[in-house]
Enzyme design. Structure first.
Site, short mmCIF file in Angstrom:
data_model
loop_
_atom_site.label_atom_id
_atom_site.label_comp_id
_atom_site.label_asym_id
_atom_site.label_seq_id
_atom_site.Cartn_x
_atom_site.Cartn_y
_atom_site.Cartn_z
N ARG A 48 30.69 -7.65 5.12
CA ARG A 48 29.99 -6.37 5.02
C ARG A 48 29.42 -5.89 3.85
O ARG A 48 28.59 -5.60 3.33
CB ARG A 48 30.94 -5.20 5.75
CG ARG A 48 30.37 -3.95 5.47
CD ARG A 48 30.92 -2.74 6.59
NE ARG A 48 32.17 -2.66 6.61
CZ ARG A 48 33.21 -2.31 5.63
NH1 ARG A 48 32.89 -1.88 4.68
NH2 ARG A 48 34.49 -2.33 5.99
N TYR A 100 5.06 6.40 12.48
CA TYR A 100 5.77 5.71 13.35
C TYR A 100 6.91 6.44 14.40
O TYR A 100 7.63 7.24 13.92
CB TYR A 100 6.58 4.45 12.84
CG TYR A 100 7.45 3.56 13.79
CD1 TYR A 100 6.79 2.51 14.78
CD2 TYR A 100 8.57 3.42 13.74
CE1 TYR A 100 7.48 1.83 15.58
CE2 TYR A 100 9.53 2.90 14.65
CZ TYR A 100 8.76 1.96 15.65
OH TYR A 100 9.58 1.29 16.56
N ASP A 174 6.54 3.22 3.80
CA ASP A 174 6.79 2.41 5.05
C ASP A 174 5.55 1.30 4.89
O ASP A 174 4.38 1.69 5.34
CB ASP A 174 6.77 3.11 6.32
CG ASP A 174 7.08 1.96 7.45
OD1 ASP A 174 6.67 1.03 7.33
OD2 ASP A 174 7.49 2.54 8.44
N LYS A 198 8.88 -7.22 12.16
CA LYS A 198 7.31 -7.55 12.20
C LYS A 198 6.70 -8.63 11.44
O LYS A 198 7.26 -9.69 11.77
CB LYS A 198 6.50 -6.17 11.89
CG LYS A 198 7.26 -4.99 12.58
CD LYS A 198 7.08 -4.64 14.10
CE LYS A 198 7.85 -3.70 14.58
NZ LYS A 198 7.69 -2.32 13.95
C1 LIG Z 1 8.57 -1.02 14.06
C2 LIG Z 1 8.30 -0.12 12.99
C3 LIG Z 1 9.47 0.55 12.50
C4 LIG Z 1 10.95 0.41 12.95
O1 LIG Z 1 11.56 -0.88 12.55
P1 LIG Z 1 12.44 -1.46 13.79
O2 LIG Z 1 12.56 -2.98 12.80
O3 LIG Z 1 11.86 -1.51 14.90
O4 LIG Z 1 13.60 -0.67 13.53
C5 LIG Z 1 9.26 1.40 11.31
N1 LIG Z 1 8.05 1.44 10.92
C6 LIG Z 1 6.91 0.81 11.43
C7 LIG Z 1 5.58 1.37 10.85
C8 LIG Z 1 7.17 0.08 12.48
O5 LIG Z 1 5.90 -0.41 13.31
#
Ligand SMILES: *Cc1c(COP(=O)(O)O)cnc(C)c1O
Length: 398
Positions: A48, A100, A174, A198
């Site tokens: 952890r 998002y 983000d 992603k």
């Molecule tokens: C998918 C996504 C997230 C969240 O990510 P997870 O890995 O699904 O928790 C945050 N911001 C954007 C722009 C995303 O496309």
């Protein structure tokens, strides 16, 4: 001076300190590490708090994200959870109104509980951002391009304004849609995060998130929260992400090429297409001014919800799937899928068309993808072949 090494090269460099000089970093699938004595703790004791495979990944992420320090956690939303824990109860935060969906959900929850004092605004309108900021603003959340509306935030201008006038406001960005291949946001912001689920991993086989900072104190605070809450990425997932990362450049370049071609093709048939790479996009120049490319997500409208449903369901190669960034091409109807949880009234307020179709391009052959979409368009009745040429039909709004 040594020339800066390109990200294409960085992603495949896999130096590690393995005692056997393994070519690929080893996987330390262990929760504990034996101590030399009761007082000599060594670098690792408990996964952890730290694990060599995660450390290897975080070093790699720091290089790619041009950061002093990077952290790997269990998901993109995990990143946001960690970052919001830097706030004090009732702190004022500003967030975009087209973020998002999961970001919107977590920030709204924190607002309802009184944990933060949230102001939702249109962050693609720089003047609105400037007039909303105050001495009390502790954090601002930005995302660009937004999706599925594909709106662009003027990151350089907003950053310059905040750093000059409100240096105590942390700028959080983000970067999931662009990835470090197309944008290095730390030159503009204090905290960069992205869903590694992603593009960074690219294969839709793990969930992960990456946070990057260039400040020691912020880095230490973030590490403290990750260790305290236990959201650090597991060793095996870290190892898989190290592997996925290697093809980031080559995958994303192909995905972007496919998106550009598909966007042009759809526009040539007469659809209203949203893609920052198109000259018709109202913020094409702004996007180009600070990003190295246009990404692989686009959306288009058909004028009919029923026809959109038929198109989405009529494709064979595109997967009817939420998310993006995968080597496979995906198609979805945001208002029925990823954004279905948003109140229809709010969707309307935000000008989110109910018939909008989102396409997330993968690495397949573009001619196959165009052929597939062409068949689905014809099947839905929205387009017809006339003398071998695809012609868009007028549709009744349903
Ligand atoms: C998918 C996504 C997230 C969240 O990510 P997870 O890995 O699904 O928790 C945050 N911001 C954007 C722009 C995303 O496309």
């Amino acid at each position: 001076m040594v020339k800066e090494i390109s990200i294409d090269t960085l992603v495949v460099s896999s130096n590690n300190d393995d005692q056997h000089n393994s070519s690929v970093p080893p996987l330390y699938q262990t929760t504990t590490f034996k101590q030399k004595s009761v007082t000599d703790m060594g670098q690792y004791d408990y996964t952890r708090s730290g694990n060599p495979t995660r450390t290897q990944l975080e070093g790699q992420l720091a290089k790619i994200m041009k950061a002093q320090r990077a952290f790997a956690v269990t998901s993109g939303m995990g990143c946001l959870d960690v970052i919001t824990r830097l706030l004090k109860p009732g702190d004022e935060v500003i967030a975009g109104d087209d973020l998002y969906g999961g970001t919107h959900r977590l920030l709204t929850l924190l607002n309802e509980k009184g944990a933060v004092n949230l102001k939702h605004i249109d962050t693609t309108d720089t003047e609105v951002v400037k007039s909303t900021l105050s001495e009390n603003t502790k954090m601002i959340f930005l995302e660009s391009p937004t999706n599925p509306l594909i709106k662009i935030v003027d990151l350089p201008e907003i950053s310059k304004y905040i750093r000059k006038n409100y240096p105590n406001c942390l700028i959080v960005f983000d970067n999931t849609m662009m990835s470090p291949l197309l944008l290095s946001p730390l030159q503009y912001v204090d905290i960069q995060y992205e869903s590694a689920t992603k593009y960074l991993n690219g294969h839709h086989d793990i969930m992960a998130g990456a946070i990057a900072v260039n400040d020691d104190k912020l880095g230490n605070d973030i590490y403290f929260i990750i260790n305290s809450t236990g959201c650090g990425l597991a060793p095996f997932d870290s190892w898989l992400l190290l592997r996925g990362l290697k093809t980031l450049s080559i995958r994303f370049e192909r995905q972007q090429q496919n998106a550009e071609k598909l966007a042009e093709w759809l526009e040539s048939i007469g659809f209203k297409v949203r893609y920052p790479g198109l000259k018709s996009h109202p913020q094409h120049e702004l996007h180009k001014s600070f990003n190295k490319g246009f990404g692989a997500v686009l959306s288009f409208e058909t004028g009919s919800i029923l026809k959109s449903e038929k198109i989405v369901e009529g494709t064979q190669i595109f997967g009817v799937t939420v998310s993006f960034g995968c080597v496979n091409s995906l198609i979805s109807m945001p208002c029925r899928m990823s954004h279905a949880a948003i109140d229809p009234e709010i969707r309307k307020e935000r000008n989110l068309p109910e018939d909008i179709i989102r396409l997330c391009l993968g690495i397949e052959n573009i001619d196959d993808l165009i052929e597939d979409l062409k068949d689905a368009l014809i099947l839905s009745g929205i387009a017809k072949l006339v003398d071998g040429k695809l012609v868009k039909q007028q549709v009744a709004k349903l």
